[in-house]
Design a protein around this motif. Sequence first.
Motif, PDB file in Angstrom:
ATOM      1  N   ASP A  79      29.531 -14.733   3.557  1.00  0.00           N
ATOM      2  CA  ASP A  79      29.409 -14.236   4.920  1.00  0.00           C
ATOM      3  C   ASP A  79      28.457 -13.047   4.918  1.00  0.00           C
ATOM      4  O   ASP A  79      28.733 -12.045   4.256  1.00  0.00           O
ATOM      5  CB  ASP A  79      30.788 -13.824   5.446  1.00  0.00           C
ATOM      6  N   GLN A  89      27.629 -10.756   7.059  1.00  0.00           N
ATOM      7  CA  GLN A  89      28.146  -9.475   7.563  1.00  0.00           C
ATOM      8  C   GLN A  89      29.079  -8.811   6.552  1.00  0.00           C
ATOM      9  O   GLN A  89      28.977  -7.614   6.289  1.00  0.00           O
ATOM     10  CB  GLN A  89      28.879  -9.685   8.885  1.00  0.00           C
ATOM     11  N   ARG A  90      29.982  -9.609   5.971  1.00  0.00           N
ATOM     12  CA  ARG A  90      30.908  -9.059   4.976  1.00  0.00           C
ATOM     13  C   ARG A  90      30.160  -8.590   3.731  1.00  0.00           C
ATOM     14  O   ARG A  90      30.472  -7.550   3.148  1.00  0.00           O
ATOM     15  CB  ARG A  90      31.956 -10.113   4.608  1.00  0.00           C
ATOM     16  N   TYR A 146      30.037  -4.720   2.387  1.00  0.00           N
ATOM     17  CA  TYR A 146      30.488  -4.428   1.018  1.00  0.00           C
ATOM     18  C   TYR A 146      29.448  -3.583   0.287  1.00  0.00           C
ATOM     19  O   TYR A 146      29.784  -2.623  -0.412  1.00  0.00           O
ATOM     20  CB  TYR A 146      30.750  -5.731   0.264  1.00  0.00           C
ATOM     21  N   TYR A 186      30.591 -12.284  -2.285  1.00  0.00           N
ATOM     22  CA  TYR A 186      31.549 -12.638  -1.235  1.00  0.00           C
ATOM     23  C   TYR A 186      32.044 -11.419  -0.458  1.00  0.00           C
ATOM     24  O   TYR A 186      32.740 -11.564   0.542  1.00  0.00           O
ATOM     25  CB  TYR A 186      32.739 -13.396  -1.832  1.00  0.00           C
ATOM     26  N   GLY A 187      31.708 -10.213  -0.943  1.00  0.00           N
ATOM     27  CA  GLY A 187      32.115  -9.000  -0.255  1.00  0.00           C
ATOM     28  C   GLY A 187      33.613  -8.770  -0.277  1.00  0.00           C
ATOM     29  O   GLY A 187      34.181  -8.233   0.680  1.00  0.00           O
ATOM     30  N   LEU A 188      34.259  -9.185  -1.375  1.00  0.00           N
ATOM     31  CA  LEU A 188      35.716  -9.094  -1.481  1.00  0.00           C
ATOM     32  C   LEU A 188      36.146  -8.537  -2.834  1.00  0.00           C
ATOM     33  O   LEU A 188      35.455  -8.734  -3.840  1.00  0.00           O
ATOM     34  CB  LEU A 188      36.347 -10.484  -1.312  1.00  0.00           C
TER      35      LEU A 188
END
Length: 202
Positions: free
Chosen positions: A81, A83-84, A88, A145-147
């Motif tokens: 994503d 934006q994510r 991040y 994945y920004g997670l």
Amino acid sequence: MKKENFIAFFIERRKQLGYSQNKIANELGISDQAVSNWERGISFPDLSYLDDIAKLLHTNVYSLLEGKQNNIKIKEGVVFDTQRFSLYLSKLRKDKNLTQNELGKILGVSGQNISKFENGGFLPSVELIEKYAEYFNVSFLNIYYGLNDEDLYDNIIIKKNSSKKIKLYIIPCFIIVLLLTIFLLPNLFIEKHLVKIRLRSC
């Protein structure tokens, strides 16, 4: 990541699945020439395509970049994503109290480019994300994945900072040993002296 590893793995998986370059191109909505350029090392897929390529080849992004299959399990529903991803990148920088210009100097790009990455106006190269990962001591997939790990994986991935996880197991073990020592040693000491007293009284 070595580009040649990606190329070899991409071609191998494509052929194993019986896919032509045209089939890959149609599925991704790109030209046959683009796929051909990937396989000849002329260009590299845009970040936004990596997730779709991995799913199409029945693998994961990490395997794709490393050039060999692995057992990493990304949680169901987790996808790239923009934006994510951008948020991040911004969070990583701010957690280190760095300006965009300061981070740009560290990574060898302009502060203006860092701003574009964080605003979602432009995606960095895979090589640059690897620099991010190394400097901030996180995995490529965390950034992609920004997670964080707990939101990303169904199983454990071995990372550079895996020693921190090991330390978390050592602490409770140490406490258990300490408690056993506190409660058991005095009892053993008392029993030893009681045995001596009994022997003397005999």
